[in-house]
Structure formats: C-alpha cells, structure tokens
Design a protein around this motif. Structure first.
Motif, PDB file in Angstrom:
ATOM      1  N   THR A   1       0.859  -1.184   0.000  1.00 12.69           N
ATOM      2  CA  THR A   1       0.000   0.000   0.000  1.00 12.69           C
ATOM      3  C   THR A   1       0.893   1.231   0.000  1.00 12.69           C
ATOM      4  OG1 THR A   1      -1.584  -1.228   1.311  1.00 12.69           O
ATOM      5  CG2 THR A   1      -1.899   1.155   1.166  1.00 12.69           C
TER       6      THR A   1
ATOM      7  N   ARG B   1      -2.597   3.821  -5.547  1.00  9.04           N
ATOM      8  CA  ARG B   1      -2.058   3.682  -4.184  1.00  9.04           C
ATOM      9  C   ARG B   1      -1.999   2.253  -3.655  1.00  9.04           C
ATOM     10  NH1 ARG B   1      -0.172   7.857  -2.056  1.00  9.04           N
ATOM     11  NH2 ARG B   1      -0.564   9.679  -3.321  1.00  9.04           N
ATOM     12  N   TYR B   2      -2.062   1.292  -4.541  1.00  9.97           N
ATOM     13  CA  TYR B   2      -1.868  -0.078  -4.073  1.00  9.97           C
ATOM     14  C   TYR B   2      -1.273  -0.893  -5.210  1.00  9.97           C
ATOM     15  CZ  TYR B   2      -2.800  -4.764  -2.344  1.00  9.97           C
ATOM     16  OH  TYR B   2      -2.662  -6.055  -1.943  1.00  9.97           O
TER      17      TYR B   2
ATOM     18  N   GLU C   1       0.291  -4.825  -6.422  1.00  9.86           N
ATOM     19  CA  GLU C   1       0.426  -6.241  -6.136  1.00  9.86           C
ATOM     20  C   GLU C   1       0.831  -6.891  -7.456  1.00  9.86           C
ATOM     21  OE1 GLU C   1      -3.138  -7.911  -4.206  1.00  9.86           O
ATOM     22  OE2 GLU C   1      -2.616  -9.718  -5.322  1.00  9.86           O
TER      23      GLU C   1
END
Lengths: 325, 247, 290
Positions: free
Chosen positions: A140, A229-230, A232
């Motif tokens: 994050t 904002r994240y 993965e």
C-alpha cells in the motif's frame, strides 16, 4: 504533399482533449478522463513499436509493472519522492526493454509476441516471489499529502498530469514518424528483409523504439501506482493490461497517432461502465459482452476507427495520421 | 582455376568455396566465382539449383557454412545485410518486396536516407530516380496496385537509391510481357553503361544470353560451367542439366 | 536418488497429459495457421463438461467422454465456421485479439454459469496410490497418462493412416498445393478444428480427475500449451510431445528442489533460452529465410 497543413487536425484534437477536464468538476467524470488519458498514453506508447513498427508485443505490462514497482517501493519503503521514482521507473523501463529486445527481436512475428508474454510472466513470478514470499500481501502506498509526494486532494491535478503524459507521447510519436528513424521503423515493420537490403539496421531501430516505448510505459506505471495507491504483482503484471494496450490501439487504428486515443476514449468508459454501473454481481456479463464486442470489431472493422473515419472523410483525415495509412 | 587468368580486369566480387547445408541437403557446394567490375553477369540453373541461396549468401541474409566472400578486397563474411548494403551491394527479390503501405516515392526515399538526412533533398533525388524508370507519375500512389513490371522497376529504383556498386537482380523479367522485357533490357543496359556491375538470376535463357557478357551455371548447388553466352549455349553439361529439359 | 526417480515419473505422467492438451493446439495451429489464444478456455470448458456430465449421470469422468468427445468435435466445427474461418486471412495480431475476445466470452460465460468457485470431482480411485518399486504414484495420474497415451496413438494412426488424416497433413504442409490436388480445404479445416477439440475434450476430462477447475484456469493453460507447441517446433507433433515432457519435468523439478512459485518462471525462462538458441523450436524443421 502540402506539408504545412499536417499538424493542424492533430493539434486541434489535442487542444479539445485538454479542455475536456474543465467542463465538469464531478469526481467521477474527472476520474474517467484520467483513465482515458492514461490508457490512451499507454496505448500510444505500445503503438510506437507494435503499430508503426509492427512488432506485436503482448508483454508491455512488464514495463508497466516495473514502473509501478520502482516508484511504489522507493516511496513506500524508502520515502523517496515519487517524482524521482517515476524518472527512475523510466530508466528501469529502458533497461528492461533493451534486455527483452535483445532476447526476442531476432524471432519472427508471432514468436516475438509469445516471448514478450513469457518475459512479462517470468517477471511477475519473480516479483511475486521477492515481495510476497513472506507477507502474501501487496504494497500500500502511504498517503502523505502534498505536491512533493504526488498526492492531490483534487482529482483534476491527476487528470492534467495524465493529459501531459499523453501529450508527451503524442509529441514523441509525431516527431518519430517525421524522422529518419520513423521512416526506417515503418520500413522495418513492412518488410524487414527489404529494409535490411537497403542498409537499415533493423535490429537497432527496433531496440531504440522499443526503449522509447518501454520508457513511456514504465513512467506511466509509476504514475498509475501513485494514482491507485496499491500495488500487487498479480495486478500490475496482469497480462490483461498488455492486451488492453493492444486492444485500444487496434480498435482505434494501429499505426496511426490518433488511433490509440480514439480506442481508449471509446473502450475505457465502456469497460468501466460494465464494471461499475451494472453492479458487482453482474461484472461477468460486462466482460462477456466486452469479448463479443472485441470479436465483432476485429471481424467487421479490421482497420479500426481511424479506418472508418478515413472512409467517411478521406480529405480531412487522410493527413492526420502519419504517412499513407 | 583456369578462368581466373582469362579475366584480366579487377574483380569486384569474389566467392571462394562457398558451401551451405540446409538440414543435410547441400544448397551450395564449394561454389567459387569472380565477378568483373562493370560487367553484366548472368546466373542460371534449374529450379532449386541454389541461385537465390547464393544471392542470399552474397547479400548477407544467409551465412555460409564454409567459404569466403570478398567484395572490393573486403571480406564480407561477418557483416550484416545492412552493412553490406552500405558497402555497395544492392539487391532485388524474387517476389518484389515493396513497402506496400508507403507511397512509391517513400519507397525510394528509404533507400536514399542511407546516404542523407535531408528529407527535401531526398525527395528531389527520388523524383529524379523515378523519372529514370518512368514511374514518376505514380510517385504519390500506393505501390499495391502497380503492375508487376512497375513493381520490379520500383524495387530496382529503390536499390539504386542506396548508390550500389554491385546490383543483384533476382529474376528481373520473369512474369513480364515482351514489351516490358525490352524495357527492362534497356534499363539494365543503361545502368551498366554507368559502370554499375550487375549480377542477374534469370530463368528465361534467351534474355540472359542477350543481356549478359558472362554466364555462370549452377546445378544442385554446384557450379557446373561458366563462360560467354555462346560457349554456354553449346556446353554439353549445361544442355544436359538445364537446356535439355525443354523450356 | 529415490526422490529423483519419483520426480521423473511424475514429470512423465504430467507430460503425457500436457502433450495431449498441446497436440490439440498444435493440430489447429499447424493446419489452419491460426493463432488461437482461447485454447486454454476450451480445456476449461471441457473440464466443466466432464465434471457436470459425470455428476449428473453418476458415471466415471472417463465415461463422460462418450458424450463430451462428439460434442467437442461439433463444437470445433461450429467455432471454425463461426469464427476461425473468418480469421484465416487476417493478420496475426487480429487473430490474437479476436481469440482473446473469445477467451473472455468463455471465461466470463463460465463465471456466469458456474460461479467462480473451484469445482472438482472425486472418483473411486481419487485417493488410491500405487506402491511399486519403492515409488508412490497416484491412480488419477496413472489413468490420465494412460488415456492420454492411447489417444495420442489413435491420433497418430488417424493422421498417418486415414484418408482424412493424410489430407489434414497435406493441407498443413501446403495449402495451395492441397487445393490443387482437389482437397476441399475448408472441410479439412473444419475437421481439423474438430479433431483438435477432441484432444481438448479428452485432456480436459483427464485433468478434471485430479485438478479442480475454475473459470480463469484457461489463462494459465493457454500459455502453457503455447509454450509447449512453440518449444517443440511448429508443425512437429513429435516436437510437441517432447516439449510437453520437458515442461512437465521442469515444473516438477523446480517445484521440488527450489520453490513451487518459481515453476512458472522456470518454464518461461527455458522457453526464452531455447528460442534464443533455436528460433524455430527444438524440432522446428522449417528453415526460414532470415
């Protein structure tokens, strides 16, 4: 060829796009525009090597993901300003493009496409292994306020940043197509053997343009990570991104400057509509129809929107894209 | 070999013992030959004799397994096709490889850009070159719709734009009408008159016999004969391998 | 050493099923020259088909092939007539994007119909293990590889000893030549697509006996099959089989000696390295002009 008139339609088009964010301050409207600009930008970058140069890459998400990770990790773990991070992302994109290009540019058309997928997937697995080995969670991006950290309370800043990125990519594409490299790139895409017989170092041309394309895509990846904002691995290295970059350009018109923008302007709102407005429960219906739309477009308008436009109004738009499309 | 002595003038291209295998098949087997500067040389042989393979070896698209290629006293073996083009080897292809999404003139400009960065100068030069092959009226058109003869001419014109010293023509006249063939013969004569060395692959025997001063015959990847057109047309081995098949 | 033998056995068993999956793709690509990026999703559909038929009729998954194989043959013909035929002369990128669209349709169609849950079946032999020469091998894998092997043999007999099979091979070698000797190319293409999907049906059944299915499994399977086919060399069926075994071996070995996460990395890496050395794949016979 009347040279002086060439930039006009494109310039007018870009100015119109620049005015759009001012028309409404509704958050959703601006968010949509940001996405349209951003994906038009990605698609434009993809179009450089795959549209003009006809090197069909399906691994552009590798640059996107690297860009997102360089910026994201430098900021989240080391507190380095995303502005610097995005620049480093771009450099990462160049390095990666040279590596991938070195490994794959000697392969013929479809093998190249498949190899770029392989590179992107290999990278996804490596990053997953490296980042998620222990936690199993993505990263994050902390929300520190301020210009220095590329964080704005008003959506319109993001919209205009995305617009600036798109403007840069369009300018680069325009510049390239008017240059020797651009001519050589088109020749390479048309017939590599013939181009080589005329003294074109096709390998070098492809590497240069791939690097430019990789640079832009990685920069955009950095921006995207600050926007959402994240990050993965399974998300920012998803093959879906690569396909989307390609689809927007193909639907709009491959090998034209305006094509990727038109494709993105049509399909980004459409897919967002499917995803959010119809509601979470029915998301599959959206993608289901999206698949059908894709097939229909490929089968019935193979040249994309630009082709349609050029058929409708040949005189006005013929000079809009680069030479003879 | 004896023929070397027969040729007093300087060689622009020398092939020495060129050998190439494709999956166990000999595409070229110890081919040695010399091309005189300024000459028009014909390369003939039945289908699958290795003619196009030889051109690909000379222009750098296929690396030979054995043998040395020397062009203007320079060994070419390790050079890429584009580097050979810059040194002065131009070529056409069996099936014309025209950039079909570019205009006719842009095709020529691609060649001209090798020696120039000035687009407007290139354009003027391209017009001149197109005039020579009588394609100037098509310069802004798409080459897709051109007839085969014009495509071949455009390809030659494009190769000329790179200012070659040696021009390799792969089947310059196959598929042309008699009238177009005559035009092509004229064109080749004009180019040769300017000192350009021309190496032609051709199937049509009559054409090659009329145009070239020296003929080389390949069969099954081997050079079986070479000599003046007159000698070749009465050469027993050649007749057996090639002419005997009745055209 | 014992574990190594065990790994080799596992690799071979997985490899035969992979080979069957990839042969379906190899036939369609080799014959039609069409890049099908929905291949994995066809396998996914076959897995669902196998599970539902065997649950519904209460039969062993392999018995469901009586229904599923003819169904997939027809499916292949329908897909050929509806989509593939129109894409034959399209550029490669159009083929990729259009079949990607098809993959979307299948994936999300499956999601609508079967939800995103993982589905699997248990058979009487699901948990059985064969203990032989100090090795433990589970029955589902043994059966699947035997079935795959039988089908591969049938496929080869079909391609080499029947009129239609020979026609398919003739067409895949030269489209124009085949047309000249009077072969109805479109009919052969349709049959090839059907035969390809028969392989898919059987491999889907075999896979469903030990692997659970979900709508997005096709993405992975698709890439896996493409890697195998290209690795082995386009147009070489033997190459496809070798490619399948190489990839399966890699998966098992890397999974055991390094890390399961890295298996995908390993086979993509191997894929890239082999293509750098042999740009036409291991058994790629067609010498292309540079």
């Amino acid at each position: 060829m009347k040279k002086i008139k060439l930039p006009n339609p494109l310039l007018i088009f870009m100015i119109i796009l620049g005015i759009l964010p001012l028309l409404s301050s509704q958050h959703f409207y601006l968010h949509m525009l940001t996405l349209v600009f951003l994906f038009a930008f990605f698609s434009e970058a993809w179009n450089l090597i795959s549209g003009f140069g006809k090197q069909f890459s399906l691994g552009h998400v590798a640059f996107f993901g690297i860009g997102a990770y360089v910026t994201g990790i430098l900021y989240a773990d080391y507190g380095i300003s995303p502005w610097i991070g995005i620049l480093l992302s771009g450099i990462g994109g160049i390095v990666l493009s040279l590596l991938i290009g070195f490994a794959t540019f000697r392969l013929r058309a479809f093998f190249f496409a498949l190899s770029t997928i392989a590179c992107a997937e290999a990278l996804r697995v490596l990053i997953t292994y490296w980042r998620l080995g222990s936690t199993g969670l993505g990263t994050t991006i902390p929300a520190a306020k301020g210009f220095k950290y590329l964080t704005f309370s008003n959506e319109i800043y993001y919209t205009y940043l995305a617009y600036v990125l798109l403007l840069l990519a369009v300018a680069a594409a325009y510049k390239i197509t008017k240059s020797k490299i651009g001519y050589y790139l088109l020749a390479t895409g048309e017939d590599e053997e013939a181009a080589r017989s005329l003294g074109v170092n096709t390998y070098r041309i492809k590497l240069i343009v791939f690097a430019i394309s990789g640079f832009f895509t990685a920069v955009g990846g950095g921006f995207y990570c600050m926007y959402t904002r994240y990050i993965e691995p399974s998300m920012v290295f998803s093959i879906d991104f690569s396909v989307q970059f390609a689809v927007f350009a193909i639907v709009g018109g491959m090998g034209t400057i305006a094509g990727p923008i038109l494709g993105s302007a049509l399909l980004v709102p459409l897919s967002t509509f499917f995803r959010s407005w119809i509601g979470g429960l029915f998301t599959p219906i959206g993608f289901f129809s999206y698949g059908i739309i894709l097939i229909v477009i490929i089968l019935f308008i193979p040249g994309g929107i630009m082709k349609l436009i050029s058929l409708v109004d040949e005189k006005f738009f013929k000079k809009l894209p680069i030479p003879e499309k | 070999m004896a023929h070397i002595d027969e040729k007093p003038s300087e060689n622009i291209l020398e092939l020495d013992n060129i050998t190439k295998y494709f999956g166990g098949i000999h595409a070229l087997q110890g081919v040695s030959l010399n091309i005189k500067r300024g000459a028009i040389i014909g390369l003939i042989g039945p289908n699958g004799a290795g003619k196009t393979t030889l051109f690909n070896v000379i222009s750098g698209f296929i690396p030979p397994d054995k043998g040395i290629i020397t062009f203007n006293q320079k060994v070419l073996n390790k050079l890429h096709p584009h580097e050979r083009s810059i040194l002065g080897i131009g070529r056409t292809f069996q099936l014309p490889k025209i950039f079909s999404n570019m205009s006719v003139i842009e095709n020529v400009i691609i060649g001209l850009l090798q020696n120039s960065n000035d687009f407007s100068a290139c354009k003027e030069q391209a017009k001149e070159l197109l005039k020579e092959v009588e394609l100037d009226s098509f310069s802004e058109f798409s080459p897709k719709d051109l007839p085969i003869a014009s495509k071949k001419k455009l390809e030659i014109c494009r190769a000329l734009a790179t200012a070659p010293k040696l021009l390799l023509l792969d089947e310059a006249i196959s598929g042309l009408t008699p009238k177009e063939t005559l035009e092509m013969v004229d064109l080749i004569g004009t180019l040769s008159g300017r000192g350009l060395t021309i190496f032609i692959i051709e199937h049509v025997m009559k054409f090659i016999m009329n145009v070239s001063q020296w003929v080389i015959v390949l069969n099954h990847g081997e050079k079986i004969a070479e000599g003046t057109p007159e000698d070749i047309s009465i050469n027993e081995t050649v007749i057996e391998a090639y002419l005997g098949r009745k055209e | 050493m014992e574990t190594f033998i065990q790994l080799v056995i596992n690799g071979c068993l997985n490899g035969t099923t992979y080979a069957l999956m990839a042969l379906g793709l190899s036939i369609i690509f080799g014959t039609l020259g069409l890049i099908n990026f929905a291949h994995g999703d066809f396998i996914m559909l076959a897995m669902y088909g196998s599970i539902f038929i065997s649950l519904f009729l209460r039969v062993d998954p392999y018995v469901s092939s009586i229904i599923l194989v003819p169904l997939f043959f027809l499916f292949g013909i329908v897909v050929y007539k509806g989509l593939f035929k129109r894409l034959l002369d399209a550029p490669e990128e159009s083929q990729i994007i259009a079949t990607f669209g098809l993959s979307f349709v299948f994936q999300f169609g499956a999601m609508l119909a079967f939800s995103t849950d993982y589905k699997s079946i248990s058979t009487s032999y699901s948990a059985e293990v064969l203990h032989i020469w100090g090795q433990y091998i589970d029955y589902p894998h043994i059966f699947s590889s035997i079935v795959a092997l039988i089908l591969i043999i049938i496929l080869f007999l079909f391609l080499y000893y029947t009129r239609i099979g020979r026609a398919i091979r003739a067409v895949s070698e030269q489209r124009k030549g085949a047309m000249m000797i009077g072969i109805n190319v479109h009919r052969i293409y349709a049959i090839a697509a059907g035969v390809g999907l028969c392989c898919v049906a059987v491999s889907g059944i075999a896979l469903s006996t030990y692997e659970s299915v979900h709508p997005t499994i096709g993405i992975h399977l698709n890439l896996l099959c493409w890697v195998i086919v290209v690795l082995g060399g386009i147009g070489s069926l033997i190459g496809t089989i070798v490619g399948a075994v190489v990839i399966a071996m890699m998966e098992v070995m890397v999974g055991y000696y390094f890390e399961t996460t890295l298996t995908t990395f390993a086979y993509f890496a191997i894929f890239l390295v082999i293509l750098m050395v042999r740009p036409n794949g291991i058994f790629g016979i067609k010498e292309r002009k540079a």
